[in-house]
Design a protein around this motif. Structure first.
Motif, PDB file in Angstrom:
ATOM      1  N   SER A  33       0.952  -1.280  -0.086  1.00  0.00           N
ATOM      2  CA  SER A  33      -0.182  -0.135   0.096  1.00  0.00           C
ATOM      3  C   SER A  33       1.002   1.308  -0.225  1.00  0.00           C
ATOM      4  CB  SER A  33      -1.142   0.056   1.111  1.00  0.00           C
ATOM      5  OG  SER A  33      -0.356   0.055   2.322  1.00  0.00           O
ATOM      6  N   SER A  36       1.933   1.779  -3.680  1.00  0.00           N
ATOM      7  CA  SER A  36       0.672   2.337  -4.212  1.00  0.00           C
ATOM      8  C   SER A  36       0.427   3.898  -3.874  1.00  0.00           C
ATOM      9  CB  SER A  36      -0.512   1.544  -3.962  1.00  0.00           C
ATOM     10  OG  SER A  36      -1.897   2.033  -4.233  1.00  0.00           O
ATOM     11  N   VAL A  37       0.743   4.383  -2.690  1.00  0.00           N
ATOM     12  CA  VAL A  37       0.594   5.734  -2.290  1.00  0.00           C
ATOM     13  C   VAL A  37       1.535   6.652  -3.005  1.00  0.00           C
ATOM     14  CG1 VAL A  37       0.673   6.998  -0.340  1.00  0.00           C
ATOM     15  CG2 VAL A  37      -0.907   5.058  -0.266  1.00  0.00           C
ATOM     16  N   THR A  40       0.864   6.957  -6.805  1.00  0.00           N
ATOM     17  CA  THR A  40      -0.220   7.967  -6.943  1.00  0.00           C
ATOM     18  C   THR A  40       0.344   9.373  -6.684  1.00  0.00           C
ATOM     19  OG1 THR A  40      -1.953   6.195  -6.104  1.00  0.00           O
ATOM     20  CG2 THR A  40      -2.489   8.575  -6.124  1.00  0.00           C
ATOM     21  N   ALA A  97      -8.809  10.701  -5.524  1.00  0.00           N
ATOM     22  CA  ALA A  97      -8.061   9.202  -5.508  1.00  0.00           C
ATOM     23  C   ALA A  97      -7.465   8.883  -4.274  1.00  0.00           C
ATOM     24  CB  ALA A  97      -6.810   9.687  -6.706  1.00  0.00           C
ATOM     25  N   ALA A  98      -6.957   9.947  -3.465  1.00  0.00           N
ATOM     26  CA  ALA A  98      -6.645   9.562  -2.007  1.00  0.00           C
ATOM     27  C   ALA A  98      -7.886   9.088  -1.253  1.00  0.00           C
ATOM     28  CB  ALA A  98      -5.935  10.894  -1.381  1.00  0.00           C
ATOM     29  N   ASN A 100     -10.704   7.584  -2.265  1.00  0.00           N
ATOM     30  CA  ASN A 100     -10.790   6.281  -2.386  1.00  0.00           C
ATOM     31  C   ASN A 100      -9.814   5.103  -2.000  1.00  0.00           C
ATOM     32  OD1 ASN A 100     -13.548   7.051  -3.691  1.00  0.00           O
ATOM     33  ND2 ASN A 100     -12.493   7.137  -5.614  1.00  0.00           N
ATOM     34  N   GLU A 101      -8.529   5.481  -2.098  1.00  0.00           N
ATOM     35  CA  GLU A 101      -7.537   4.734  -1.985  1.00  0.00           C
ATOM     36  C   GLU A 101      -7.615   4.358  -0.311  1.00  0.00           C
ATOM     37  OE1 GLU A 101      -2.985   4.020  -2.395  1.00  0.00           O
ATOM     38  OE2 GLU A 101      -3.742   5.401  -3.639  1.00  0.00           O
ATOM     39  N   ARG A 104     -10.850   1.978   0.469  1.00  0.00           N
ATOM     40  CA  ARG A 104     -10.369   1.077  -0.175  1.00  0.00           C
ATOM     41  C   ARG A 104      -9.589   0.198   0.878  1.00  0.00           C
ATOM     42  NH1 ARG A 104      -6.337  -1.165  -2.980  1.00  0.00           N
ATOM     43  NH2 ARG A 104      -5.710   1.148  -3.422  1.00  0.00           N
ATOM     44  N   GLN A 105      -8.379   0.796   1.209  1.00  0.00           N
ATOM     45  CA  GLN A 105      -7.776   0.054   2.463  1.00  0.00           C
ATOM     46  C   GLN A 105      -8.478   0.165   3.785  1.00  0.00           C
ATOM     47  OE1 GLN A 105      -4.079   2.695   2.579  1.00  0.00           O
ATOM     48  NE2 GLN A 105      -3.307   1.861   0.546  1.00  0.00           N
TER      49      GLN A 105
END
Length: 112
Positions: A33, A36-37, A40, A97-98, A100-101, A104-105
């Motif tokens: 993660s 991924s961050v 992004t 995006a942040a 939603n991420e 999701r996490q």
């Protein structure tokens, strides 16, 4: 009594190693993660730099001066407005995006 203390101590050491192992697994899971961050963040950083500057020069030269026939001073002004709007759009997309991420996490963590 000393034997009981030692066995408790050994049990505590085993429990610590187990917790340490579990936290190590959690860190390994969080590395994905984190990557991924960072991807992004890098994407939106590059977008924040290139999109407004590119739109500024493109709209100034091709839209406002060439197509619409505005003077050079007017085209500076309107191209700057387009660049500012692009900055706000990129910021809004990054926040979306942040958000939603993160949710999701949170959902994946909640299911575990």
């Amino acid at each position: 009594m000393s034997w009981l203390y030692r066995s408790n101590s050994s049990l505590q050491v085993l429990m610590f190693k187990k917790l340490r192992l579990n936290s190590g697994m959690q860190i390994r899971l969080n590395d994905g993660s984190l990557v991924s961050v960072l991807k992004t963040l890098l994407f939106f950083t590059i977008l924040m730099i290139t999109l407004p500057i590119g739109l500024y020069f493109a709209t100034k030269a091709y839209l406002f001066e060439a197509s619409l026939g505005y003077s050079s001073n007017d085209s500076y002004f309107y191209a700057a407005i387009v660049a500012v709007i692009a900055v706000h759009v990129v910021l809004a997309l990054f926040v979306y995006a942040a958000w939603n991420e993160g949710s999701r996490q949170w959902r994946e963590g909640k299911q575990d």
